[in-house]
Design an enzyme around this catalytic site. Structure first.
Site, PDB file in Angstrom:
ATOM      1  N   HIS A 159       1.018  -1.215   0.081  1.00 39.82           N
ATOM      2  CA  HIS A 159      -0.346   0.154   0.150  1.00 39.82           C
ATOM      3  C   HIS A 159       0.467   1.502  -0.483  1.00 39.82           C
ATOM      4  CE1 HIS A 159      -3.222  -2.486   1.220  1.00 39.82           C
ATOM      5  NE2 HIS A 159      -2.554  -3.695   1.661  1.00 39.82           N
ATOM      6  N   SER A 280      14.947  21.686 -16.178  1.00 39.56           N
ATOM      7  CA  SER A 280      13.480  22.370 -16.822  1.00 39.56           C
ATOM      8  C   SER A 280      13.922  23.487 -17.764  1.00 39.56           C
ATOM      9  CB  SER A 280      13.358  22.942 -14.889  1.00 39.56           C
ATOM     10  OG  SER A 280      12.214  24.521 -15.455  1.00 39.56           O
ATOM     11  N   LYS A 286      16.082  22.046 -10.748  1.00 36.67           N
ATOM     12  CA  LYS A 286      15.114  20.955 -11.344  1.00 36.67           C
ATOM     13  C   LYS A 286      16.025  19.363 -12.261  1.00 36.67           C
ATOM     14  CE  LYS A 286      11.552  19.404 -10.919  1.00 36.67           C
ATOM     15  NZ  LYS A 286      10.336  20.033 -11.275  1.00 36.67           N
ATOM     16  N   GLU A 293       9.514   8.054 -17.350  1.00 37.30           N
ATOM     17  CA  GLU A 293       8.795   8.789 -16.916  1.00 37.30           C
ATOM     18  C   GLU A 293       7.469   8.635 -18.478  1.00 37.30           C
ATOM     19  OE1 GLU A 293       7.069  13.025 -15.259  1.00 37.30           O
ATOM     20  OE2 GLU A 293       9.643  13.520 -15.875  1.00 37.30           O
TER      21      GLU A 293
END
Ligand code: ARG
Length: 486
Positions: A159, A280, A286, A293
């Protein structure tokens, strides 16, 4: 009259819009090498069966060989006027060798021809995909071996809540197992796909004395399809490949998701090497795990391709229907999606720097050892449900007081769990908890060492049907069979 190869009965060719709409050439150029090899096998069979005059037959084979050599050098001149790859090959052959080419299509239809092309293509893809999967698995295994040697621990999660300490090697091997099942599915579907539909012709078989077993042998198929209608209507092998690709994509996505989570500041279990991260355009600080992704995101496309193709198949009457042409699109898109995902995942795995100290800290939370205390009580004769409650009460006390479970005072421990040996609390450690999980498939170092050794032995991929032959190889097999029969 229509100038199409099939135009005899037509007063005119098809309308331009409809003609362009129905063409499959832009899609099925990828089938060219398999179409040439399938045609060579077909013609070799026609010759052997005495269906073709030998001079014409040999000229066709020479022409096909020349076309395949030419195609290896660069793209063949396929044009606007070609409806599909099969008719394009026939046109090119006719331009090259003249009239003899008109004999090639005896006893064959584009229906069994495209089915054979696709099955050969799936065989080629099975090899490429198997290689890609095995490379990802080798990368996972090398990271797991190094993590094992370094004794890296981390919390295992359920979980997405910390559950129990485990070895990082054990965690990485869990992904390895999923990919190994994918390889199994791939080998299995490739084996099932490896039957030749040639001889089914349009749908009912041919009245010419063909020898489909011989064509199958020349092309490296295990056997011929048992039913001519099924031979031209069946695209299960593509549905299976797409389903394999979708599930493999989902496995890569689940792996990528952990790469993304672990590289957050919140987890900080790993950092990506600079060469594997992206920045970024606005925020100078960043460091984004964007390739992970993309792996996660692209897996959705694979599911879509599978689902779309299943929808195409649903309700198609036997035998061949033009809807089946959609299969090319799904197959190419799936391959073009999956192979780069595999290559990227291999790189990304090698780019993760694991934060060993941070992982150990997270795994050392004494709450993660509550199950071990309950197991102690079971060993002391307490029924498990009672043990669970007693330890649960201790956990509740520790959380309320804001102290680690291991520093509860002896009176509190005795009040809630009278059978718990007191020294156990001070003995708690993630290393001990891991070492105690000795069951088969468990995370104890003993077991994980065995699992790593077994994984090394299992790293070689399962066997596949051979890569599809080139025209030259079909002709070599033909000669070898002649020699063997003498
Ligand atoms: N281009 C077709 C396909 O990709 C080949 C078979 C066509 N057969 C036919 N009768 N139109 O499926």
């Amino acid at each position: 009259m229509s100038d199409k190869a099939w135009g005899g009965r037509f007063g005119s060719g098809p309308d331009q819009v409809l003609d362009a709409f129905s063409r499959s050439l832009p899609l099925d150029v990828r089938l060219l090498p398999y179409d040439l090899a399938g045609s060579a096998a077909h013609v070799a069979m026609l010759l052997r069966q005495g269906i073709l005059p030998s001079q014409d037959g040999e000229r066709i084979l020479e022409g096909l060989l020349a076309l395949s050599r030419q195609a290896e050098e660069g793209p063949l001149p396929l044009g606007e006027a070609d409806e599909d790859v099969h008719l394009a090959v026939e046109r090119l052959l006719t331009e090259r060798i003249g009239e003899a080419a008109l004999r090639m299509h005896a006893g064959r239809s584009r229906n069994d021809q495209v089915a054979v092309d696709l099955r050969l293509y799936v065989r080629a893809l099975a090899h490429d995909t198997m290689d890609g999967l095995t490379r990802v698995m080798a990368a996972l295994l090398s990271r797991a071996e190094a993590a094992f040697a370094a004794g890296i621990l981390l919390p295992g999660y359920t979980h997405l809540q910390r559950a129990q300490p485990i070895l990082l090697a054990h965690h990485l091997l869990a992904h390895w197992e999923a990919l190994d099942r994918d390889r199994d599915r791939l080998a299995d579907l490739a084996r099932r796909a490896n039957r030749s539909p040639l001889g089914a012709a349009a749908l009912a078989g041919s009245s010419l004395p063909l020898d489909p077993k011989y064509t199958a042998q020349l092309l490296g198929f295990d056997d011929v399809c048992a039913n001519s209608l099924d031979a031209v209507a069946d695209r299960d092998f593509l549905a299976e490949f797409l389903s394999f690709a979708a599930l493999t994509g989902i496995h890569l996505s689940r792996l990528a998701e952990e790469g993304i989570l672990w590289t957050t500041a919140e987890f900080a279990f790993a950092e990506l090497e600079d060469w594997a991260a992206f920045g970024s355009s606005l925020m100078p600080q960043k460091k984004n795990p964007e390739a992970f992704e993309h792996v996660r995101g692209r897996s959705g496309r694979l599911v879509c391709l599978w689902a779309g193709f299943m929808t195409t198949l649903k309700g198609l009457p036997l035998a061949y229907d033009s809807d089946l042409q959609e299969s090319h699109y799904a197959l190419y898109a799936a391959v073009d999606t999956l192979l780069p995902m595999l290559a990227a995942t291999e790189k990304l795995l090698l780019a993760l720097r694991f934060a060993r100290v941070r992982m150990r800290e997270a795994a050392a939370d004494p709450l993660l050892l509550a199950t071990d205390l309950a197991d102690d009580l079971v060993r002391a004769g307490v029924p498990f449900r009672t043990a669970h409650r007693q330890v649960g009460e201790l956990v509740g006390e520790a959380v309320r007081r804001g102290v680690p479970l291991s520093s509860l005072d002896p009176d509190t421990v005795a009040a809630h769990a009278p059978s718990l040996p007191l020294r156990r609390l001070s003995e708690l450690s993630p290393e001990a908890a891991v070492a105690a999980r000795l069951g088969p498939g468990g995370t104890a170092p003993e077991r994980v060492r065995q699992a790593l050794e077994a994984a090394q032995l299992r790293l070689a991929p399962p066997p596949l049907p051979p890569r599809p032959p080139s025209v030259a190889e079909v002709l070599q097999t033909r000669m070898a069979l002649v020699r063997a029969s003498r």
